[in-house]
Enzyme design. Structure first.
Site, PDB file in Angstrom:
ATOM      1  N   HIS A 185       6.501  -8.142  -1.255  1.00  0.00           N
ATOM      2  CA  HIS A 185       6.017  -8.383  -1.667  1.00  0.00           C
ATOM      3  C   HIS A 185       5.505  -7.393  -3.092  1.00  0.00           C
ATOM      4  O   HIS A 185       4.031  -7.333  -3.645  1.00  0.00           O
ATOM      5  CB  HIS A 185       4.499  -8.362  -1.074  1.00  0.00           C
ATOM      6  CG  HIS A 185       4.778  -9.589   0.167  1.00  0.00           C
ATOM      7  ND1 HIS A 185       3.488 -10.731   1.200  1.00  0.00           N
ATOM      8  CD2 HIS A 185       5.697 -11.157  -0.394  1.00  0.00           C
ATOM      9  CE1 HIS A 185       4.193 -11.668   1.454  1.00  0.00           C
ATOM     10  NE2 HIS A 185       5.776 -11.674   0.976  1.00  0.00           N
ATOM     11  N   ASP A 222       0.666  -0.808  -0.076  1.00  0.00           N
ATOM     12  CA  ASP A 222      -0.096   0.012   0.002  1.00  0.00           C
ATOM     13  C   ASP A 222       0.878   1.495   0.162  1.00  0.00           C
ATOM     14  O   ASP A 222       0.145   2.343  -0.127  1.00  0.00           O
ATOM     15  CB  ASP A 222      -0.849   0.607   1.102  1.00  0.00           C
ATOM     16  CG  ASP A 222      -0.006  -0.175   2.635  1.00  0.00           C
ATOM     17  OD1 ASP A 222       1.048   0.031   2.509  1.00  0.00           O
ATOM     18  OD2 ASP A 222      -0.959  -0.847   3.507  1.00  0.00           O
ATOM     19  N   GLY A 237       2.823  -7.079  13.276  1.00  0.00           N
ATOM     20  CA  GLY A 237       0.926  -6.728  12.474  1.00  0.00           C
ATOM     21  C   GLY A 237       0.976  -7.915  10.680  1.00  0.00           C
ATOM     22  O   GLY A 237       0.318  -7.886  10.093  1.00  0.00           O
ATOM     23  N   ALA A 255      -0.631  -1.654  16.548  1.00  0.00           N
ATOM     24  CA  ALA A 255       0.525  -1.087  16.052  1.00  0.00           C
ATOM     25  C   ALA A 255       0.283   0.409  16.215  1.00  0.00           C
ATOM     26  O   ALA A 255       1.081   0.941  16.818  1.00  0.00           O
ATOM     27  CB  ALA A 255       0.808  -1.367  14.715  1.00  0.00           C
ATOM     28  N   SER A 263       0.695 -12.422  10.396  1.00  0.00           N
ATOM     29  CA  SER A 263       0.577 -13.618  10.832  1.00  0.00           C
ATOM     30  C   SER A 263       1.205 -14.076  10.896  1.00  0.00           C
ATOM     31  O   SER A 263       1.618 -15.578  11.477  1.00  0.00           O
ATOM     32  CB  SER A 263      -0.306 -14.204  10.335  1.00  0.00           C
ATOM     33  OG  SER A 263       0.094 -14.553   8.754  1.00  0.00           O
TER      34      SER A 263
END
Ligand code: APR
Length: 249
Positions: free
Chosen positions: A122, A107, A190, A234, A192
């Site tokens: 990513h 983002d 943040g 966070a 998993s």
């Protein structure tokens, strides 16, 4: 949370390399859903194979573009939250350390918040690239249409995002590995911590001697390996950490 923060102040003050490893939970307080948080997770409502895989793109490129356009429309509406801003501020409060952000997020919010050394393992939904790897990569600013044909080789263009089953960009991941192996303090926030190979980075840092801090409202498979696994969001943790560090400076 504050007791754990008090414990990590000295290691942070002494550190020369600090890594923040982030995932979708960091952007949750900006209003971007995570992938796997129950019914609100993005993957609860759509099969990732349909929208973030090469097979999905070959079958139905329009659906893949539409999903990325929808995410980008959301990214255009949101702002960094106190977590992103706190991470950027943290870089200015460490007396000896360089701060590296390794993010799984696509983002761009770390950079908007002011972080400068960011490895996007990513990829980014704010870039496009040639689907046939001819080398063409271009910014895809929010609000603008993407080219659909590569200007260099004529192949299809696609979002510069790492899809399911694809290898990570070698140079970006190699930088991420080097930073993780060199980290004195490694903060995982943040995520998993299950999607490989990114999820191997916290363990690599631990094995090479870093102090490992995990920040997540929920336990993860990595929690038991962290030196401090802090149950917090966070946007609570980083402002509190920065405030306590600023008082020590
Ligand atoms: N602060 C910190 N953590 C949070 C917050 C918050 N405010 N809210 C949720 N979380 C945590 C959740 O408890 C969960 O552990 O964020 C984590 C988000 O996990 P995922 O949805 O699995 O996201 P992530 O780890 O980034 O996923 C990794 O999977 O599908 C792929 O490519 C995608 O990069 C992504 C990768």
């Amino acid at each position: 949370m504050n007791d754990a923060i008090a414990d990590i102040l000295d290691p942070l003050m002494q550190a020369t390399e600090v890594v923040v490893f982030s995932g979708a939970g960091l952007s949750a307080d900006s209003g971007i859903p995570t992938f796997r948080d129950g019914a609100t997770g993005l993957w609860a409502n759509i099969d990732p194979d349909e929208v973030v895989s090469v097979a999905g793109f070959e079958r139905n490129p329009g659906k893949v573009w539409a999903w990325h356009e929808t995410m980008r429309a959301l990214f255009a509406e949101v702002s960094p939250n106190a977590g992103h801003r706190g991470i950027a501020e943290l870089a200015t409060l460490l007396p000896k350390a360089r701060l590296t952000v390794i993010t799984q997020n696509i983002d761009g919010l770390h950079q908007v918040a002011g972080s400068t050394r960011v490895f996007e393992v990513h990829g980014s939904a704010l870039r496009v690239r040639c689907h046939h790897h001819c080398g063409f990569v271009a910014l895809w600013p929010l609000g603008e249409p993407a080219p659909r044909q590569c200007p260099s080789c004529g192949a299809r263009v696609r979002p510069d995002v790492v899809w399911f089953g694809e290898p990570l960009d070698e140079e970006v991941f190699s930088n991420a590995v080097d930073s993780s192996l060199g980290a004195d303090v490694f903060i995982s926030v943040g995520t998993s911590a299950i999607i490989q190979p990114a999820a191997s980075l916290p363990m690599a840092a631990k094995e090479s001697g870093a102090l490992i801090v995990e920040v997540n409202p929920h336990l993860t498979p990595f929690s038991e390996f962290a030196d401090y696994s802090i149950r917090a969001g966070a946007s609570q943790f980083f402002p509190a950490l920065c405030a306590m560090l600023a008082r020590r400076a």
